[in-house]
Design a protein around this motif. Structure first.
Motif, PDB file in Angstrom:
ATOM      1  N   ILE A  61      44.980  24.541  87.580  1.00 34.52           N
ATOM      2  CA  ILE A  61      44.094  23.984  88.604  1.00 34.52           C
ATOM      3  C   ILE A  61      43.725  22.549  88.237  1.00 34.52           C
ATOM      4  O   ILE A  61      43.289  22.267  87.117  1.00 34.52           O
ATOM      5  N   GLN A  62      43.907  21.636  89.204  1.00 32.04           N
ATOM      6  CA  GLN A  62      43.669  20.219  88.959  1.00 32.04           C
ATOM      7  C   GLN A  62      42.283  19.756  89.409  1.00 32.04           C
ATOM      8  O   GLN A  62      41.725  18.805  88.858  1.00 32.04           O
ATOM      9  N   THR A  63      41.713  20.419  90.399  1.00 35.82           N
ATOM     10  CA  THR A  63      40.466  19.974  91.017  1.00 35.82           C
ATOM     11  C   THR A  63      39.333  20.941  90.696  1.00 35.82           C
ATOM     12  O   THR A  63      39.461  22.148  90.929  1.00 35.82           O
ATOM     13  N   GLU A  64      38.238  20.428  90.176  1.00 32.82           N
ATOM     14  CA  GLU A  64      37.080  21.259  89.823  1.00 32.82           C
ATOM     15  C   GLU A  64      36.562  21.982  91.058  1.00 32.82           C
ATOM     16  O   GLU A  64      36.355  21.396  92.123  1.00 32.82           O
ATOM     17  N   GLY A  65      36.378  23.301  90.920  1.00 35.37           N
ATOM     18  CA  GLY A  65      35.793  24.090  91.991  1.00 35.37           C
ATOM     19  C   GLY A  65      36.769  24.563  93.050  1.00 35.37           C
ATOM     20  O   GLY A  65      36.354  25.179  94.043  1.00 35.37           O
ATOM     21  N   LEU A  66      38.057  24.294  92.875  1.00 32.47           N
ATOM     22  CA  LEU A  66      39.056  24.712  93.856  1.00 32.47           C
ATOM     23  C   LEU A  66      39.220  26.227  93.821  1.00 32.47           C
ATOM     24  O   LEU A  66      39.265  26.833  92.751  1.00 32.47           O
ATOM     25  N   THR A  67      39.298  26.855  94.972  1.00 33.45           N
ATOM     26  CA  THR A  67      39.557  28.291  95.047  1.00 33.45           C
ATOM     27  C   THR A  67      41.051  28.527  95.272  1.00 33.45           C
ATOM     28  O   THR A  67      41.796  27.622  95.661  1.00 33.45           O
ATOM     29  N   ARG A 124      39.880  36.640  92.320  1.00 33.90           N
ATOM     30  CA  ARG A 124      39.148  36.622  93.585  1.00 33.90           C
ATOM     31  C   ARG A 124      39.453  35.302  94.289  1.00 33.90           C
ATOM     32  O   ARG A 124      39.238  34.222  93.732  1.00 33.90           O
ATOM     33  N   TRP A 125      39.923  35.394  95.506  1.00 32.78           N
ATOM     34  CA  TRP A 125      40.466  34.241  96.199  1.00 32.78           C
ATOM     35  C   TRP A 125      39.416  33.194  96.572  1.00 32.78           C
ATOM     36  O   TRP A 125      39.742  32.022  96.750  1.00 32.78           O
ATOM     37  N   ASN A 126      38.178  33.584  96.706  1.00 34.02           N
ATOM     38  CA  ASN A 126      37.138  32.626  97.115  1.00 34.02           C
ATOM     39  C   ASN A 126      36.240  32.204  95.950  1.00 34.02           C
ATOM     40  O   ASN A 126      35.191  31.591  96.161  1.00 34.02           O
ATOM     41  N   GLU A 127      36.658  32.499  94.738  1.00 29.78           N
ATOM     42  CA  GLU A 127      35.872  32.117  93.561  1.00 29.78           C
ATOM     43  C   GLU A 127      36.251  30.709  93.101  1.00 29.78           C
ATOM     44  O   GLU A 127      37.422  30.437  92.818  1.00 29.78           O
ATOM     45  N   PRO A 128      35.299  29.777  93.029  1.00 29.07           N
ATOM     46  CA  PRO A 128      35.614  28.422  92.541  1.00 29.07           C
ATOM     47  C   PRO A 128      36.108  28.479  91.095  1.00 29.07           C
ATOM     48  O   PRO A 128      35.539  29.171  90.259  1.00 29.07           O
ATOM     49  N   LEU A 129      37.168  27.721  90.825  1.00 30.09           N
ATOM     50  CA  LEU A 129      37.780  27.728  89.494  1.00 30.09           C
ATOM     51  C   LEU A 129      37.586  26.372  88.829  1.00 30.09           C
ATOM     52  O   LEU A 129      37.597  25.330  89.489  1.00 30.09           O
ATOM     53  N   ALA A 130      37.423  26.387  87.526  1.00 31.55           N
ATOM     54  CA  ALA A 130      37.259  25.138  86.776  1.00 31.55           C
ATOM     55  C   ALA A 130      38.600  24.428  86.657  1.00 31.55           C
ATOM     56  O   ALA A 130      39.658  25.068  86.569  1.00 31.55           O
TER      57      ALA A 130
END
Length: 278
Positions: A7-13, A47-53
């Protein structure tokens, strides 16, 4: 197949990654959701709608897809670039890009599939095409997810393709842009022509060399209409050398001189700039 994306963008789901970053179709997103094809580093469904670091590894797991076309070994097909997701092949003059009928062989796609099968794969699909008489680089997807992503990039003009051509006569300007809509010629089954009711088409050209009776050009396209370069150059009185369909004199080799020599784009999964040349 399975690969890991960071994941490149903070908070991307996951939902945003597939829908907004990769711009996959609704059908493909739905299929990945139903198959639980997006996993965390421990290969547990995310979980598809969980923001990822930013920096979070995400595992994408796809079922193998089998191409419906015939794989065929072909020594005339050369691979210019390849990774797990895509490859770029060089098409010889006179070879069709893809089959038009079930079971057809002898095309670039058949040869690429033969190469892919020899290396343990089962799928390849062209992202764009070249006319049979045009040689040069063609981009192929090695799985349906990257095919979808590359299709969107092509639509958004994020894949730059550059061509070399030799045309009849001496073009006075050192460069220019041809803006003329292209439509079907109702008097010929395959020919296109300039038509006010046709699709918008834009071709940029620059002169690279002048020779006795001909001019060599480098070209880029803002659009990708059928026969676009051939139609546009003929429309300004300088058909491609050997292109009899568009008014060029017959070439001694029986072919016209148009070659797709360079391709540049940002890889949809690595984010790195990729340039291939032949």
């Amino acid at each position: 197949m399975k690969w890991t994306y960071t994941i490149q963008t903070e908070g991307l789901t996951v939902e945003q990654l597939l829908r907004d970053e990769w711009r996959l179709s609704k059908k493909q997103v739905h299929e990945l959701r139903m198959a639980k094809g997006i996993l965390d580093a421990d290969e547990t469904p995310i979980r598809w709608n969980e923001p990822l670091a930013a920096g979070t590894p995400v595992v994408i797991q796809l079922a193998d897809t089998v191409s419906p076309h015939v794989p065929e070994p072909n020594p005339d097909v050369s691979i210019v670039f390849e990774d797990d997701h895509l490859l770029i092949a060089c098409k010889p003059k006179g070879m069709p890009t893809h089959p038009n009928d079930p079971g057809q062989s002898g095309t670039l796609l058949n040869g690429v599939l033969g190469y892919v099968h020899a290396h343990g794969g089962t799928y390849a699909e062209h992202v764009h095409r070249l006319d049979q008489g045009t040689s040069g680089l063609v981009l192929f997807a090695k799985h349906p997810v990257v095919k979808n992503a590359l299709d969107r990039m092509l639509e958004d003009r994020q894949i730059t393709r550059e061509y070399l051509a030799e045309v009849e006569g001496n073009i006075q300007k050192n460069g220019g842009t041809i803006t003329a809509p292209i439509g079907r010629d109702r008097h010929h089954p395959t020919r296109r022509h300039i038509s006010p009711s046709g699709q918008p088409a834009i071709t940029h050209y620059s002169v690279t060399a002048r020779r006795k009776g001909t001019t060599e050009l480098r070209l880029t396209l803002d659009t990708g209409r059928t026969h676009q370069i051939r139609v546009h150059l003929a429309s300004i009185g300088h058909p491609i050398t050997g292109d009899e369909l568009y008014g060029g004199a017959a070439d001694s080799a029986g072919t016209y001189k148009l070659h797709a020599f360079r391709m540049t784009f940002i890889h949809p999964f690595t984010g790195k700039k990729l340039t291939a040349q032949n």
